[in-house]
Design a protein around this motif. Structure first.
Motif, PDB file in Angstrom:
ATOM      1  N   ASP A  22       0.806  -1.218   0.000  1.00  0.00           N
ATOM      2  CA  ASP A  22       0.000   0.000   0.000  1.00  0.00           C
ATOM      3  C   ASP A  22       0.842   1.273   0.000  1.00  0.00           C
ATOM      4  N   SER A  23       2.121   1.156  -0.306  1.00  0.00           N
ATOM      5  CA  SER A  23       3.002   2.322  -0.281  1.00  0.00           C
ATOM      6  C   SER A  23       2.815   3.174  -1.541  1.00  0.00           C
ATOM      7  N   ALA A  24       3.164   4.433  -1.420  1.00  0.00           N
ATOM      8  CA  ALA A  24       3.111   5.340  -2.574  1.00  0.00           C
ATOM      9  C   ALA A  24       4.171   4.962  -3.606  1.00  0.00           C
ATOM     10  N   GLU A  25       5.250   4.346  -3.159  1.00  0.00           N
ATOM     11  CA  GLU A  25       6.356   3.982  -4.049  1.00  0.00           C
ATOM     12  C   GLU A  25       6.005   2.825  -4.978  1.00  0.00           C
ATOM     13  N   ARG A  26       4.962   2.090  -4.648  1.00  0.00           N
ATOM     14  CA  ARG A  26       4.552   0.953  -5.482  1.00  0.00           C
ATOM     15  C   ARG A  26       4.356   1.379  -6.935  1.00  0.00           C
ATOM     16  N   ARG A  27       3.813   2.562  -7.136  1.00  0.00           N
ATOM     17  CA  ARG A  27       3.569   3.073  -8.493  1.00  0.00           C
ATOM     18  C   ARG A  27       4.864   3.144  -9.297  1.00  0.00           C
ATOM     19  N   VAL A  28       5.944   3.568  -8.643  1.00  0.00           N
ATOM     20  CA  VAL A  28       7.242   3.696  -9.314  1.00  0.00           C
ATOM     21  C   VAL A  28       7.790   2.318  -9.679  1.00  0.00           C
ATOM     22  N   ALA A  29       7.733   1.382  -8.730  1.00  0.00           N
ATOM     23  CA  ALA A  29       8.218   0.023  -8.992  1.00  0.00           C
ATOM     24  C   ALA A  29       7.430  -0.624 -10.130  1.00  0.00           C
ATOM     25  N   MET A 148      17.681  -8.375  -7.299  1.00  0.00           N
ATOM     26  CA  MET A 148      16.699  -7.387  -6.849  1.00  0.00           C
ATOM     27  C   MET A 148      17.095  -6.025  -7.416  1.00  0.00           C
ATOM     28  N   THR A 149      16.152  -5.360  -8.048  1.00  0.00           N
ATOM     29  CA  THR A 149      16.352  -4.000  -8.526  1.00  0.00           C
ATOM     30  C   THR A 149      15.610  -3.070  -7.577  1.00  0.00           C
ATOM     31  N   VAL A 150      16.331  -2.124  -7.001  1.00  0.00           N
ATOM     32  CA  VAL A 150      15.717  -1.132  -6.116  1.00  0.00           C
ATOM     33  C   VAL A 150      15.679   0.187  -6.869  1.00  0.00           C
ATOM     34  N   VAL A 151      14.478   0.659  -7.116  1.00  0.00           N
ATOM     35  CA  VAL A 151      14.260   1.889  -7.869  1.00  0.00           C
ATOM     36  C   VAL A 151      14.021   3.017  -6.868  1.00  0.00           C
ATOM     37  N   PRO A 152      14.662   4.168  -7.051  1.00  0.00           N
ATOM     38  CA  PRO A 152      14.358   5.296  -6.161  1.00  0.00           C
ATOM     39  C   PRO A 152      12.866   5.623  -6.241  1.00  0.00           C
ATOM     40  N   GLY A 153      12.223   5.707  -5.100  1.00  0.00           N
ATOM     41  CA  GLY A 153      10.782   5.881  -5.052  1.00  0.00           C
ATOM     42  C   GLY A 153      10.275   7.242  -5.483  1.00  0.00           C
ATOM     43  N   ASN A 154      11.177   8.194  -5.695  1.00  0.00           N
ATOM     44  CA  ASN A 154      10.750   9.540  -6.067  1.00  0.00           C
ATOM     45  C   ASN A 154      10.969   9.855  -7.547  1.00  0.00           C
ATOM     46  N   LEU A 155      11.231   8.839  -8.380  1.00  0.00           N
ATOM     47  CA  LEU A 155      11.435   9.100  -9.806  1.00  0.00           C
ATOM     48  C   LEU A 155      10.112   9.470 -10.474  1.00  0.00           C
ATOM     49  N   SER A 156      10.182  10.420 -11.366  1.00  0.00           N
ATOM     50  CA  SER A 156       8.997  10.818 -12.135  1.00  0.00           C
ATOM     51  C   SER A 156       8.835   9.869 -13.324  1.00  0.00           C
ATOM     52  N   GLU A 157       7.692   9.969 -13.998  1.00  0.00           N
ATOM     53  CA  GLU A 157       7.462   9.142 -15.180  1.00  0.00           C
ATOM     54  C   GLU A 157       8.503   9.424 -16.253  1.00  0.00           C
ATOM     55  N   THR A 158       8.870  10.683 -16.415  1.00  0.00           N
ATOM     56  CA  THR A 158       9.882  11.051 -17.404  1.00  0.00           C
ATOM     57  C   THR A 158      11.234  10.431 -17.049  1.00  0.00           C
ATOM     58  N   GLU A 159      11.594  10.483 -15.789  1.00  0.00           N
ATOM     59  CA  GLU A 159      12.859   9.877 -15.357  1.00  0.00           C
ATOM     60  C   GLU A 159      12.826   8.368 -15.519  1.00  0.00           C
ATOM     61  N   LEU A 160      11.705   7.745 -15.226  1.00  0.00           N
ATOM     62  CA  LEU A 160      11.585   6.299 -15.417  1.00  0.00           C
ATOM     63  C   LEU A 160      11.702   5.931 -16.880  1.00  0.00           C
ATOM     64  N   ASP A 161      11.090   6.714 -17.752  1.00  0.00           N
ATOM     65  CA  ASP A 161      11.214   6.469 -19.191  1.00  0.00           C
ATOM     66  C   ASP A 161      12.677   6.549 -19.626  1.00  0.00           C
ATOM     67  N   ARG A 162      13.393   7.516 -19.071  1.00  0.00           N
ATOM     68  CA  ARG A 162      14.794   7.716 -19.435  1.00  0.00           C
ATOM     69  C   ARG A 162      15.693   6.569 -18.975  1.00  0.00           C
ATOM     70  N   VAL A 163      15.480   6.085 -17.757  1.00  0.00           N
ATOM     71  CA  VAL A 163      16.392   5.059 -17.205  1.00  0.00           C
ATOM     72  C   VAL A 163      16.062   3.645 -17.652  1.00  0.00           C
ATOM     73  N   THR A 164      14.896   3.450 -18.219  1.00  0.00           N
ATOM     74  CA  THR A 164      14.564   2.110 -18.681  1.00  0.00           C
ATOM     75  C   THR A 164      14.877   1.976 -20.139  1.00  0.00           C
TER      76      THR A 164
END
Length: 164
Positions: A22-29, A148-164
């Motif tokens: 139920d964490s907010a970071e789940r969306r980022v993962a 295990m991949t640990v993604v910083p929980g504060n990445l934006s959608e744009t940053e996630l697009d860039r790093v993937t």
């Protein structure tokens, strides 16, 4: 040509597991796993662990509470499955287990050879990455059967697009 077919099959067999809490970071993962799966031809698996009911005086009440928790988990996973399908173009693997999250996660990773990578997002507060990541990177690291991949929980959608 056989090696190319084998490599393509290995990519299709790559499963990115996301722990649905139920964490907010789940969306980022979840977004990270979806983008990686889409770009590598893999799949996403979603695991929701529901806590077992405590001691209840009447068995019928306990069964009803357990059924409500399971229905809530199914509803949550169904909604997330639609997001996964939109992002990846494929259907996710949906898993519901009952117990403690850490123990059920470790048991699943040991039991299911399809899972290739565990994706978690770190907590954004200043108190550390979160209890599950701390446990898996520390005391239980030797029991972790996949990377295990640990993604910083504060990445934006744009940053996630860039790093993937």
């Amino acid at each position: 040509m056989g090696e190319t077919a084998a490599a393509a099959q290995a990519r299709r067999d790559r499963v990115f597991l996301v722990m649905v809490d139920d964490s907010a970071e789940r969306r980022v993962a979840l977004r990270y796993a979806c983008l990686r799966a889409r770009k590598s031809g893999g799949r996403v698996a979603l695991l929701r662990v529901i806590e077992p009911a405590g001691q209840v005086e009447w068995a019928g009440v306990g069964a009803m509470l357990a059924e409500e928790r399971r229905q809530d988990a199914e509803t949550l996973l169904s909604g997330l499955a639609a997001e996964v399908t939109d992002l990846t173009g494929g259907l996710p693997i949906l898993l519901i287990r009952e117990g403690t999250p850490r123990d059920e996660l470790l048991a699943l990773l040991e039991e299911d050879p399809r899972i290739s990578i565990l994706v978690l997002a770190a907590a954004t507060g200043g108190s550390g990455p979160g209890p599950l990541i701390s446990a898996l990177a520390g005391r239980y690291a030797a029991k972790l059967a996949v990377p295990m991949t640990v993604v910083p929980g504060n990445l934006s959608e744009t940053e996630l697009d860039r790093v993937t």
